[in-house]
Design a protein around this motif. Structure first.
Motif: not given
Length: 1018
Positions: A791, A886-887, A890, A800-801, A883, A546, A795
């Motif tokens: 988030f 991922s945020k 995004h 996928a947010y 999270g 990640r 995830t």
């Protein structure tokens, strides 16, 4: 009908070809591999080879051999002939001329393919259906479909439709009887008498005891709270919560209790002993916890709206009233002190710089100057006014409304003692001091003197310390126990919401920690959960991957910034996006839309529902809550009428008719017995699957993108399940329907919640509780529906947010490597993700998401548990850090891909279009929701959701037919224009007045389209 549980059309479709096959089905079931060709080539003549191939592929597709192998769809014959090199497909007709050849081929294929005769597995199938019926309580149609799937999976030749239907019906009836007998056997003679007494109507009363007890609280007040607790105690005292029903499948118990809660007492009396008492037991067990839920729901809204919020509002009003006096007094003091400064300070000549002594040298002279502007008595009055109207210097902003709250002790006096007696509270270690103080409150009530050593002074936070220990008119050595009561209630209310204080005898307000998978239970399901979610047991490599993804994405996007005109950075390094320009509508799209919409047939809403039922069989999902078979000839007509009554919010009057299915008695009976949340969801699943099969819906999307958003409803009647919000509901309360729609315009499910809570608290619950359809991968929400914890959880759950970010410049972007140079994002990436923190909590993180994934606990409760007073717990903070990766990804994708932003906006617009159609459907009573209880709200909104999906399906299928016809006629139909058509049109559907329930003959399964360009007169 040949079979009671199936319509004629459904029975005819059983084990038979049903219309044209899609290309995907042909490729999956009718492709001939090398082994197939070797078998087929052993037949000498072309008609035998083609007939043998038809039998071989048909048994794979349908699970039966054909009595007439020539009766196959033309596309199947063409597909097989092409693979076999047979130029003339018509030779297949010669295959049926010799009956013996067909029998020989069937025997040969049965042996080679190892197909089993039904008689050999009938006992095994019966046991399997029995187990499924016992656990799920599914209706006969669902069991029939499941049995067909079971037989096909095990390569068993399907029996006749009547045989299979009767097997499922008989097994289901036996499972129901076993359920009733088992519950009946758990009861003692005394308990049976107690339950039967619930059906009696006491002298002077108008309703039975059961009717009285199953009605929850409505009004929000102290006396109503006391009544709710007394009701909970009375139900608990029945003793049915002590009956061990753990051996009963929860779903069956819930279905049975739903019948007991909704059904009439007079109807329950007619049942035999086992069924009647089993239903009453399930109902009493359910009500034991539900009554506590109702009481705590009322407590929560009472404290939040009638006490805390009202005190704040009244305090604000009082401040406004006193503002003129405060302003006048402040102005006088300001003028006086200005004179003090001016007359007692050294005078500086700005031109020469010379310093002169103060204007006055004595106190008397200074007062002379002051009194020339403000008389001394007015100044004294101003000082007194400010002392009276403003809080002390060491006060806080909450002291004024807290002091006013103490004056409302009469609102809590009626129920405080009963609260701690009826509700079995417990708490986490952090909540134990508050719980102990809550339990001590009844001992303090009514006493004239309470000393500081009798209360927990550590709970006196902020201005509560002054109000409790130093209130005016307190005798020395005493405390204000009323103020202390509200201090404890305020903190108990907050901790009840965050699950630090919980009720052991409640389901909704219970301890989510107790529901989390743990110990051996967690170890057993852990491998399957991790495999399903694609998560590792150890975090090291996963987090490194990640981190590498985040670092690489930063560098790639930063490298493209100079050429990216869509983004810019302000002086503080904050990221901004250029506004997305609307996609232009070409003339070809406008022409296509106009032509397609003009071709849609004009229908009454019930006719559209009945036609959708005829295509899909969705009406078969409406099964009796009693477990009995339907004995109504035209049940689908009654169901359609009820869907119109509830979905349009118009009641029974517009749909009542002289025909038996439309008489009031029939409508009332079917409404109570067949329509409920479970049947709405089952019917909706059928509509979702059918929608996905239509080529036009496939042109809109693949079903993998979905959005969740709320639709608000004013609730003008008193209800514990409504909450105030001035913006959406005015002076009344309201509720929100959080619903999910995929990119094929199908509503996948929804949830009714009180008031206007943050959508992020419920997104995961809505996702996991969808009615049907493909599991979406990308989730779009509005700008106020996210948090870092959400988030992280989404995830981890494999989604996928993609929330919209209206406050983008204020969003912090996150990095892992402090030393990395991310170019233009260097200042924006000012937050740091702590991977070590995530790794320390990884096992607990997996257990949290595993518990949500398996349904052991609601995501809403977990999110509440992971935050305290707006701040995350250590575990919540670890999930938030996860999270943030991922945020940030995004945000980077939003910055780098305008198409990604457009996709999110398009999905959000799709949801807005659905809500606009929903408003048009739900037009009765000004679009307001007149249901007092949550169950009633869910049922009515369930009807609305089903009508919505049915109309969208109706439109989609006819629009698809219109597009195909226009293509065939040479109209300029472009794929990019087809993808932008909307199924939310409504001009051709009558939703007002009285309705037609006459479904015309549909020889082709579809009513004719109107001629392109036809006027309204057609």
């Amino acid at each position: 009908m040949p079979v009671e549980i199936l319509t004629d059309e459904q029975a005819a479709r059983y084990a038979a070809y049903d219309g044209a096959l899609a290309r995907a089905e042909l490729e999956r079931f009718f492709f001939l591999d090398d082994a197939d060709r070797a078998l087929i080539e052993s037949k000498r003549r072309s008609h035998n080879r083609l007939g043998f191939a038809a039998q071989l592929t048909t048994v794979r597709y349908l699970g039966v051999f054909l009595d007439d192998p020539t009766d196959i769809p033309a596309e199947v014959a063409d597909c097989l002939a092409e693979q076999l090199g047979i130029a003339d497909v018509s030779v297949l007709k010669a295959y049926g001329e010799r009956e013996k050849t067909r029998f020989e081929h069937v025997w040969e294929l049965g042996k080679l393919l190892e197909y089993t005769e039904f008689a050999e597995v009938e006992a095994e199938l019966r046991a399997w259906v029995d187990a499924r019926a016992w656990v799920t309580g599914e209706g006969p149609k669902a069991l029939f479909d499941a049995a067909v799937g079971w037989l096909r999976e095990r390569r068993v030749l399907l029996p006749g439709v009547t045989t299979l239907a009767r097997l499922g019906a008989a097994v289901r009836e036996a499972a129901n009887q076993r359920l009733w007998d088992t519950l009946y056997g758990l009861l003692s003679t005394g308990q049976r008498a107690v339950l039967d007494s619930l059906l009696a109507v006491p002298p002077g009363a108008r309703v039975s005891e059961l009717d009285r007890l199953r009605r929850g609280p409505v009004r929000i007040s102290g006396p109503q709270m006391r009544w709710a607790l007394e009701r909970a105690k009375e139900i608990t005292d029945l003793g049915m919560g002590e009956v061990d029903v753990t051996g009963i499948p929860p779903r069956r118990l819930a279905e049975l209790s739903r019948y007991g809660v909704d059904g009439k007492a007079s109807l329950l009396k007619r049942h035999g002993d086992s069924r009647r008492l089993a239903t009453l037991l399930a109902t009493a067990v359910y009500l034991t916890t539900r009554a506590v839920d109702d009481a705590l729901d009322l407590l929560e809204v009472l404290i939040a709206t009638k006490l805390l919020a009202r005190a704040e509002r009244e305090t604000a009003k009082e401040k406004l009233k006193t503002l003129p006096r405060v302003e006048r007094a402040s102005a006088k003091l300001a003028a006086a002190f200005q004179i003090v400064f001016d007359t007692t300070s050294e005078q500086v000549d700005t031109d020469t710089g010379e310093i002169a002594p103060p204007k006055v040298e004595t106190l008397e002279a200074m007062w002379t100057e002051i009194e020339a502007v403000v008389p001394r008595e007015e100044l004294a009055a101003a000082i007194a006014a400010l002392f009276e109207l403003t809080p002390p210097l060491d006060s806080d902003a909450d002291e004024a409304w807290r002091a006013m709250l103490v004056n409302r002790f009469g609102a809590v006096r009626p129920f405080l003692k009963l609260l701690v007696q009826v509700v079995d509270f417990d708490a986490s270690p952090e909540g134990l001091p508050v719980l102990k103080a809550l339990r001590s409150l009844p001992d303090l009530m009514g006493r004239k003197k309470v000393g500081p050593d009798e209360i927990d002074t550590s709970l006196l936070i902020g201005s509560w310390r002054r109000l409790v220990l130093s209130a005016p008119r307190l005798e020395p050595g005493t405390v204000d126990w009323k103020a202390y009561t509200f201090c404890v209630l305020e903190q108990a209310h907050r901790m009840l919401r965050s699950k630090q204080v919980f009720a052991k005898n409640s389901s909704k307000w219970g301890d989510p920690r107790a529901k989390l998978l743990d110990g051996q239970e967690w170890e057993q399901v852990k491998p399957a959960v991790l495999a399903s979610l694609n998560l590792p047991a150890e975090a090291g490599e996963h987090l490194a991957a990640r981190a590498a993804l985040l670092d690489g994405t930063y560098r790639e996007v930063a490298g493209r910034v100079p050429a990216n005109s869509q983004i810019l950075f302000d002086e503080d390094g904050r990221l901004h996006f250029a506004a997305l320009r609307p996609e232009p509508e070409p003339a070809s799209l406008r022409d296509l839309r106009e032509a397609v919409e003009a071709m849609l047939p004009r229908v009454d809403l019930p006719e559209a529902l009945l036609e959708v039922f005829s295509w899909t069989g969705a009406d078969q999902a409406f099964t009796s809550v009693t477990g009995g078979e339907a004995r109504l000839k035209d049940l689908h007509v009654t169901v359609a009428a009820l869907l119109v009554a509830h979905g349009c919010n118009v009641g029974y009057t517009p749909v009542i008719g002289t025909a038996d299915p439309l008489k009031y008695g029939t409508l009332s009976h079917v409404g109570q017995t067949y329509l409920r949340l479970a049947t709405y969801r089952a019917a909706n699943a059928t509509l979702i699957d059918y929608q996905a099969s239509i080529p036009l819906a496939q042109a809109w999307g693949g079903g993998l993108v979905a959005s969740v958003d709320g639709m608000r409803f004013v609730v003008p009647v008193p209800s514990v399940y409504a909450r105030p919000n001035l913006k959406y509901f005015g002076r009344r309360g309201g509720a929100t329907w959080l619903n999910m729609i995929n990119d094929q315009a199908a509503g996948l499910g929804g949830k009714v919640v009180a008031g206007t809570p943050r959508d992020s608290l419920y997104v995961l619950d809505v996702l996991y509780d969808r009615d049907g359809g493909t599991r979406p991968k990308m989730i779009v929400t509005d700008t106020a529906s996210y948090s870092d914890i959400v988030f992280g959880l989404l995830t981890l759950a494999g989604f996928a947010y993609a929330p919209q970010l209206a406050d983008l410049p204020d969003q912090k972007m996150w990095r892992i490597d402090r030393t990395a140079d991310y170019g233009a994002f260097q200042d924006a990436a000012r937050g740091r993700v702590d991977l070590a923190r995530i790794e320390r909590h990884w096992e607990d993180i997996l257990r949290i998401i595993g518990s949500i994934h398996t349904g052991a606990v609601r995501a809403y409760d977990v999110i509440r548990m992971l935050s305290r007073d707006g701040r995350p717990t250590p575990l919540g903070d670890a999930i938030a850090h996860y999270g943030r990766i991922s945020k940030t990804l995004h945000i980077l994708r939003l910055a780098d891909e305008p198409g990604y932003r457009r996709q999110i906006k398009s999905q959000a617009n799709l949801q807005e279009g659905r809500h606009a159609l929903a408003r048009k459907i739900f037009h009765g009573k000004h679009g307001q929701l007149y249901r007092r209880y949550q169950d009633g709200m869910e049922d009515q909104i369930g009807a609305l959701g089903l009508v919505l999906n049915a109309l969208v399906l109706f439109n989609t299928r006819f629009m698809d037919a219109a597009v195909n016809q226009l293509r065939a006629e040479g109209f300029d139909v472009r794929d990019e224009d087809v993808a932008r058509l909307s199924p939310f049109v409504r001009h051709h559907i009558n939703m007002l007045g009285r309705y037609s329930f006459q479904l015309p003959e549909l020889p082709g399964g579809l009513r004719p389209l109107r001629a392109p360009g036809a006027g309204d007169e057609e």
